[in-house]
Structure formats: C-alpha cells, structure tokens
Design a protein around this motif. Structure first.
Motif, PDB file in Angstrom:
ATOM      1  N   MET A   1      82.768  58.358  92.651  1.00 57.16           N
ATOM      2  CA  MET A   1      81.487  57.723  92.851  1.00 57.16           C
ATOM      3  C   MET A   1      80.867  57.325  91.516  1.00 57.16           C
ATOM      4  O   MET A   1      80.204  56.305  91.436  1.00 57.16           O
ATOM      5  N   PHE A   2      81.092  58.147  90.502  1.00 55.85           N
ATOM      6  CA  PHE A   2      80.520  57.809  89.214  1.00 55.85           C
ATOM      7  C   PHE A   2      81.166  56.559  88.628  1.00 55.85           C
ATOM      8  O   PHE A   2      80.490  55.749  87.994  1.00 55.85           O
ATOM      9  N   ALA A   3      82.481  56.395  88.855  1.00 53.60           N
ATOM     10  CA  ALA A   3      83.163  55.217  88.324  1.00 53.60           C
ATOM     11  C   ALA A   3      82.630  53.944  88.971  1.00 53.60           C
ATOM     12  O   ALA A   3      82.444  52.931  88.296  1.00 53.60           O
ATOM     13  N   ILE A   4      82.367  53.992  90.256  1.00 55.08           N
ATOM     14  CA  ILE A   4      81.815  52.828  90.943  1.00 55.08           C
ATOM     15  C   ILE A   4      80.431  52.520  90.398  1.00 55.08           C
ATOM     16  O   ILE A   4      80.093  51.359  90.154  1.00 55.08           O
ATOM     17  N   GLY A   5      79.624  53.530  90.185  1.00 54.97           N
ATOM     18  CA  GLY A   5      78.289  53.321  89.630  1.00 54.97           C
ATOM     19  C   GLY A   5      78.328  52.721  88.241  1.00 54.97           C
ATOM     20  O   GLY A   5      77.522  51.855  87.896  1.00 54.97           O
ATOM     21  N   CYS A   6      79.277  53.158  87.431  1.00 51.68           N
ATOM     22  CA  CYS A   6      79.406  52.597  86.083  1.00 51.68           C
ATOM     23  C   CYS A   6      79.867  51.143  86.133  1.00 51.68           C
ATOM     24  O   CYS A   6      79.422  50.317  85.336  1.00 51.68           O
ATOM     25  N   LEU A   7      80.755  50.827  87.058  1.00 50.77           N
ATOM     26  CA  LEU A   7      81.197  49.443  87.188  1.00 50.77           C
ATOM     27  C   LEU A   7      80.070  48.541  87.653  1.00 50.77           C
ATOM     28  O   LEU A   7      80.010  47.369  87.260  1.00 50.77           O
ATOM     29  N   PHE A   8      79.177  49.057  88.487  1.00 47.51           N
ATOM     30  CA  PHE A   8      78.033  48.260  88.915  1.00 47.51           C
ATOM     31  C   PHE A   8      77.199  47.822  87.719  1.00 47.51           C
ATOM     32  O   PHE A   8      76.713  46.697  87.676  1.00 47.51           O
ATOM     33  N   PHE A   9      77.017  48.701  86.747  1.00 47.05           N
ATOM     34  CA  PHE A   9      76.195  48.381  85.580  1.00 47.05           C
ATOM     35  C   PHE A   9      76.845  47.333  84.676  1.00 47.05           C
ATOM     36  O   PHE A   9      76.172  46.731  83.848  1.00 47.05           O
ATOM     37  N   ILE A  10      78.126  47.134  84.811  1.00 48.89           N
ATOM     38  CA  ILE A  10      78.808  46.108  84.031  1.00 48.89           C
ATOM     39  C   ILE A  10      78.929  44.813  84.826  1.00 48.89           C
ATOM     40  O   ILE A  10      78.627  43.730  84.327  1.00 48.89           O
ATOM     41  N   VAL A  11      79.364  44.921  86.069  1.00 47.66           N
ATOM     42  CA  VAL A  11      79.715  43.747  86.862  1.00 47.66           C
ATOM     43  C   VAL A  11      78.489  42.998  87.380  1.00 47.66           C
ATOM     44  O   VAL A  11      78.427  41.769  87.270  1.00 47.66           O
ATOM     45  N   LEU A  12      77.519  43.687  87.947  1.00 39.11           N
ATOM     46  CA  LEU A  12      76.390  42.999  88.560  1.00 39.11           C
ATOM     47  C   LEU A  12      75.535  42.203  87.569  1.00 39.11           C
ATOM     48  O   LEU A  12      75.153  41.060  87.885  1.00 39.11           O
ATOM     49  N   PRO A  13      75.218  42.721  86.378  1.00 37.26           N
ATOM     50  CA  PRO A  13      74.493  41.862  85.437  1.00 37.26           C
ATOM     51  C   PRO A  13      75.294  40.628  84.997  1.00 37.26           C
ATOM     52  O   PRO A  13      74.737  39.553  84.806  1.00 37.26           O
ATOM     53  N   LEU A  14      76.614  40.777  84.865  1.00 39.21           N
ATOM     54  CA  LEU A  14      77.434  39.622  84.494  1.00 39.21           C
ATOM     55  C   LEU A  14      77.458  38.577  85.600  1.00 39.21           C
ATOM     56  O   LEU A  14      77.371  37.371  85.338  1.00 39.21           O
ATOM     57  N   ILE A  15      77.570  39.024  86.840  1.00 38.68           N
ATOM     58  CA  ILE A  15      77.535  38.090  87.966  1.00 38.68           C
ATOM     59  C   ILE A  15      76.175  37.413  88.039  1.00 38.68           C
ATOM     60  O   ILE A  15      76.080  36.192  88.234  1.00 38.68           O
ATOM     61  N   GLY A  16      75.107  38.196  87.879  1.00 39.78           N
ATOM     62  CA  GLY A  16      73.768  37.622  87.888  1.00 39.78           C
ATOM     63  C   GLY A  16      73.558  36.625  86.767  1.00 39.78           C
ATOM     64  O   GLY A  16      72.924  35.579  86.958  1.00 39.78           O
ATOM     65  N   MET A  17      74.110  36.928  85.598  1.00 42.38           N
ATOM     66  CA  MET A  17      73.984  36.015  84.464  1.00 42.38           C
ATOM     67  C   MET A  17      74.715  34.703  84.749  1.00 42.38           C
ATOM     68  O   MET A  17      74.207  33.617  84.463  1.00 42.38           O
TER      69      MET A  17
END
Length: 62
Positions: A1-17
């Motif tokens: 679960m922690f790995a998924i949470g860490c990936l969210f912090f990388i992937v979602l801002p990049l997608i939003g950008m």
C-alpha cells in the motif's frame, strides 16, 4: 500500500501537469500539478487510513 501511495505522488502531478499544459499552457500546467498533488494526498491519506483500520481490527481478534 505504501508503494502505491508513493507512486501517486509522482504520477498524478505529472499527469495533471501534462493535461493542464495541453489545455492552457504554463499556468494550466502549474494548476494541473497542484491539483494532481492534492489528489495524491487524498488518496495517500485514504490508504493510510485503511491500513490503520485493518491493523486495529487485527489486534481486536482473539
């Protein structure tokens, strides 16, 4: 679960950008990254809440 949470912090801002930049340039890219980071924070908090709730239920079982 922690790995998924860490990936969210990388992937979602990049997608939003990327999406924000495609729609309205540099300002949109900045807002998209901020919105992506906010969404990642909410999802990360939800996964931490689920983990804590599961740990508490495990401790209550005999």
């Amino acid at each position: 679960m922690f790995a998924i949470g860490c990936l969210f912090f990388i992937v979602l801002p990049l997608i939003g950008m990327f999406v924000g930049g495609s729609i309205s340039g540099l300002t949109g890219a900045a807002w998209g990254a901020v919105i992506g980071f906010g969404l990642a924070s909410v999802l990360g908090g939800g996964s931490v809440y689920a983990l804590v709730k599961a740990a508490r239920q495990r401790d209550r079982r005999p």
